[in-house]
Motif scaffolding. Structure first.
Motif, mmCIF file in Angstrom:
data_model
loop_
_atom_site.group_PDB
_atom_site.id
_atom_site.type_symbol
_atom_site.label_atom_id
_atom_site.label_comp_id
_atom_site.label_asym_id
_atom_site.label_seq_id
_atom_site.Cartn_x
_atom_site.Cartn_y
_atom_site.Cartn_z
ATOM 1 N N ILE A 232 -50.593 -10.119 8.373
ATOM 2 C CA ILE A 232 -49.758 -11.091 9.085
ATOM 3 C C ILE A 232 -49.943 -12.474 8.482
ATOM 4 N N LEU A 233 -48.864 -13.062 8.006
ATOM 5 C CA LEU A 233 -48.885 -14.400 7.428
ATOM 6 C C LEU A 233 -48.597 -15.411 8.539
ATOM 7 N N SER A 234 -49.505 -16.359 8.734
ATOM 8 C CA SER A 234 -49.342 -17.305 9.825
ATOM 9 C C SER A 234 -50.043 -18.612 9.468
ATOM 10 N N GLY A 235 -50.154 -19.505 10.461
ATOM 11 C CA GLY A 235 -50.824 -20.787 10.280
ATOM 12 C C GLY A 235 -51.396 -21.251 11.597
ATOM 13 N N ALA A 236 -52.326 -22.209 11.534
ATOM 14 C CA ALA A 236 -53.002 -22.657 12.750
ATOM 15 C C ALA A 236 -52.006 -23.200 13.770
ATOM 16 N N ASP A 237 -50.952 -23.885 13.324
ATOM 17 C CA ASP A 237 -49.976 -24.447 14.258
ATOM 18 C C ASP A 237 -49.127 -23.372 14.915
ATOM 19 N N TRP A 238 -49.064 -22.176 14.320
ATOM 20 C CA TRP A 238 -48.304 -21.082 14.918
ATOM 21 C C TRP A 238 -49.116 -20.295 15.942
ATOM 22 N N LEU A 239 -50.404 -20.554 16.045
ATOM 23 C CA LEU A 239 -51.274 -19.791 16.938
ATOM 24 C C LEU A 239 -51.942 -20.666 17.992
ATOM 25 N N SER A 240 -51.605 -21.938 18.043
ATOM 26 C CA SER A 240 -52.416 -22.878 18.819
ATOM 27 C C SER A 240 -51.957 -23.083 20.253
ATOM 28 N N ARG A 241 -50.688 -22.819 20.561
ATOM 29 C CA ARG A 241 -50.171 -23.216 21.870
ATOM 30 C C ARG A 241 -49.340 -22.097 22.497
ATOM 31 N N PRO A 242 -49.823 -21.468 23.564
ATOM 32 C CA PRO A 242 -49.023 -20.424 24.220
ATOM 33 C C PRO A 242 -47.718 -20.994 24.769
ATOM 34 N N LEU A 243 -46.673 -20.179 24.721
ATOM 35 C CA LEU A 243 -45.356 -20.564 25.236
ATOM 36 C C LEU A 243 -45.022 -19.714 26.443
ATOM 37 N N ASP A 244 -44.773 -20.363 27.581
ATOM 38 C CA ASP A 244 -44.383 -19.663 28.801
ATOM 39 C C ASP A 244 -42.944 -19.187 28.650
ATOM 40 N N LEU A 245 -42.755 -17.900 28.441
ATOM 41 C CA LEU A 245 -41.424 -17.358 28.195
ATOM 42 C C LEU A 245 -40.555 -17.315 29.436
ATOM 43 N N ARG A 246 -41.146 -17.512 30.614
ATOM 44 C CA ARG A 246 -40.361 -17.516 31.852
ATOM 45 C C ARG A 246 -39.883 -18.925 32.213
ATOM 46 N N ALA A 247 -40.375 -19.941 31.511
ATOM 47 C CA ALA A 247 -39.980 -21.318 31.800
ATOM 48 C C ALA A 247 -38.625 -21.625 31.168
ATOM 49 N N ASP A 248 -37.864 -22.489 31.809
ATOM 50 C CA ASP A 248 -36.547 -22.855 31.295
ATOM 51 C C ASP A 248 -36.632 -23.465 29.907
ATOM 52 N N GLU A 249 -37.690 -24.206 29.640
ATOM 53 C CA GLU A 249 -37.812 -24.885 28.354
ATOM 54 C C GLU A 249 -37.979 -23.917 27.198
ATOM 55 N N ALA A 250 -38.415 -22.706 27.492
ATOM 56 C CA ALA A 250 -38.617 -21.725 26.423
ATOM 57 C C ALA A 250 -37.302 -21.356 25.750
ATOM 58 N N ALA A 251 -36.195 -21.404 26.502
ATOM 59 C CA ALA A 251 -34.906 -21.004 25.938
ATOM 60 C C ALA A 251 -34.530 -21.865 24.737
ATOM 61 N N GLY A 252 -34.961 -23.135 24.736
ATOM 62 C CA GLY A 252 -34.618 -24.016 23.638
ATOM 63 C C GLY A 252 -35.332 -23.707 22.339
ATOM 64 N N ARG A 253 -36.348 -22.872 22.390
ATOM 65 C CA ARG A 253 -37.093 -22.511 21.177
ATOM 66 C C ARG A 253 -36.370 -21.444 20.355
ATOM 67 N N PHE A 254 -35.408 -20.751 20.965
ATOM 68 C CA PHE A 254 -34.712 -19.656 20.302
ATOM 69 C C PHE A 254 -33.206 -19.940 20.382
ATOM 70 N N THR A 255 -32.563 -20.111 19.240
ATOM 71 C CA THR A 255 -31.145 -20.460 19.229
ATOM 72 C C THR A 255 -30.344 -19.434 18.442
ATOM 73 N N TYR A 256 -29.060 -19.336 18.788
ATOM 74 C CA TYR A 256 -28.170 -18.405 18.094
ATOM 75 C C TYR A 256 -27.424 -19.151 16.997
ATOM 76 N N ASP A 257 -27.416 -18.583 15.817
ATOM 77 C CA ASP A 257 -26.798 -19.182 14.632
ATOM 78 C C ASP A 257 -25.448 -18.514 14.386
#
Length: 393
Positions: free
Chosen positions: A52-77
């Motif tokens: 698995i290729l990753s970085g410290a910034d990709w593993l540092s902060r859990p994201l609450d997937l049930r929170a409204d703000e989580a929707a903004g992290r994933f967008t449709y192109d």
């Protein structure tokens, strides 16, 4: 293609050494590693290298997937470019062989929609990703062939990786999902709180699956459950959050809801996740105890073996009443050969499980990140072995 249906593909059923696969890929990409490096798990003074290729910034902060703000992290192109298919006789033969293997082994292969990642961006509050839709066949007959090629090379001692040279030759290409059919998904360590019973203190029941022989990915490997492709349920533009895929897979893989199984060609329900159609366990979580459970993304990475994007997650049911009321309804679906239940208070059992060489790399990635996060939330219920999550040097 002349294939032995009883024997099956040699690379899939053989006991391939996962550490040897990681070492082979680390050597292949060695000159290109920079800020993004392969994940390494240090467990009681033993190091486990992953693909698995990753970085410290990709593993540092859990994201609450049930929170409204989580929707903004994933967008449709909507404007994503089409990925051309490879132009290679080597690829055509490999794709034809994959189809033949699926036919003789009766592997479930349905050309449904999947989300294809088109880009990512690291920001102070976490990584943001964009997706368009692609098809399962586009993925299964292109970059997914890299796994078979790599495992076969490790088993035979071969050096040539012509498909990888063609489709995923550099670290830069791994980090450029828009250039390929970059599919992937979410997989979650699922933990159910239980009260103390007899000699066992209050804990979490943790679920680990052995993948069945008829799944195309991580066949006969250990993985957390659920493990799913990121795919639309009904509306591609609005289903793009990883949390939507994960909630659907909880219903399918653990709560016995066949209507959301996208590998079935008999589904007729327009909105299978409509509140009126929820299973008893999901209804308990969403209506009886909405604050009694959490669904978090614990990291992000790209899998060097397959080119997939991976979103490791933790689904934690903190309400002990769920296990009392609904524990008997928790069951695996056809994708799992068997389920193992381990107590979060069993330090020796957790250590032994983490050391098991049968894990898929993405499965172990999600397991250790989920276990670490669960300990942060409930240290009194988790007997965490000594482990550190870092990167290869």
């Amino acid at each position: 293609a002349q294939l032995d249906a009883a024997a099956g593909p040699r690379w899939r059923t053989a006991e391939t050494n996962r550490s040897a696969v990681a070492e082979r890929l680390h050597q292949y990409y060695a000159d290109g590693f920079g800020d993004r490096r392969p994940v390494q798990i240090d467990l009681d003074n033993a190091s486990i290298a992953l693909t698995i290729l990753s970085g410290a910034d990709w593993l540092s902060r859990p994201l609450d997937l049930r929170a409204d703000e989580a929707a903004g992290r994933f967008t449709y192109d909507h404007d994503a470019a089409v990925v051309p298919q490879p132009e290679s006789d080597t690829w055509r033969l490999a794709a034809a062989t994959r189809l033949a293997e699926c036919l003789v082994q009766e592997t479930r292969f349905v050309d449904g929609q999947l989300y294809r990642m088109t880009g990512w961006e690291s920001q102070p509050d976490g990584v943001r990703t964009s997706f368009t839709t692609g098809s399962f066949a586009q993925y299964a007959l292109t970059v997914d062939l890299l796994e078979a090629e790599t495992l076969a090379a490790v088993q035979t001692g071969g050096e040539a990786l012509p498909l990888r040279d063609l489709m995923l030759p550099t670290v830069d290409s791994v980090l450029d999902p828009g250039s390929r059919n970059c599919m992937g998904g979410a997989l979650a360590l699922t933990a159910f709180a239980r009260p103390a019973q007899g000699a066992r203190p209050a804990d979490f029941a943790l679920l680990v699956q052995e993948r069945g022989a008829k799944v195309l990915n991580a066949s006969r490997r250990l993985a957390v459950i659920p493990k799913c492709f990121h795919e639309p349920t009904s509306e591609p533009t609005w289903d793009v959050s990883v949390g939507t895929s994960l909630a659907r897979e909880l219903e399918e893989e653990l709560f016995g809801k066949p209507e959301v199984d996208t590998t079935l060609d008999t589904r007729r329900t327009v909105d299978p996740m409509h509140p009126d159609l929820l299973t008893g366990p999901m209804r308990y979580l969403t209506e009886t105890s909405p604050a009694g459970w959490s669904m978090e993304c614990t990291g992000f990475g790209f899998n060097l073996l397959t080119g997939n994007y991976e979103f490791p997650c933790l689904v934690a049911v903190h309400d002990e009443g769920f296990w009392h009321r609904c524990g008997g309804d928790v069951e695996s679906n056809w994708e799992s050969e068997r389920i193992t239940l381990v107590s979060s208070q069993d330090r020796a059992g957790l250590r032994s499980l983490a050391r098991n060489p049968a894990w898929s790399d993405e499965g172990l990635f999600a397991f250790v990140l989920g276990l670490r996060r669960l300990h942060e939330l409930h240290p009194e219920r988790v007997a965490l072995p000594h482990l550190e999550i870092g990167f290869t040097q």
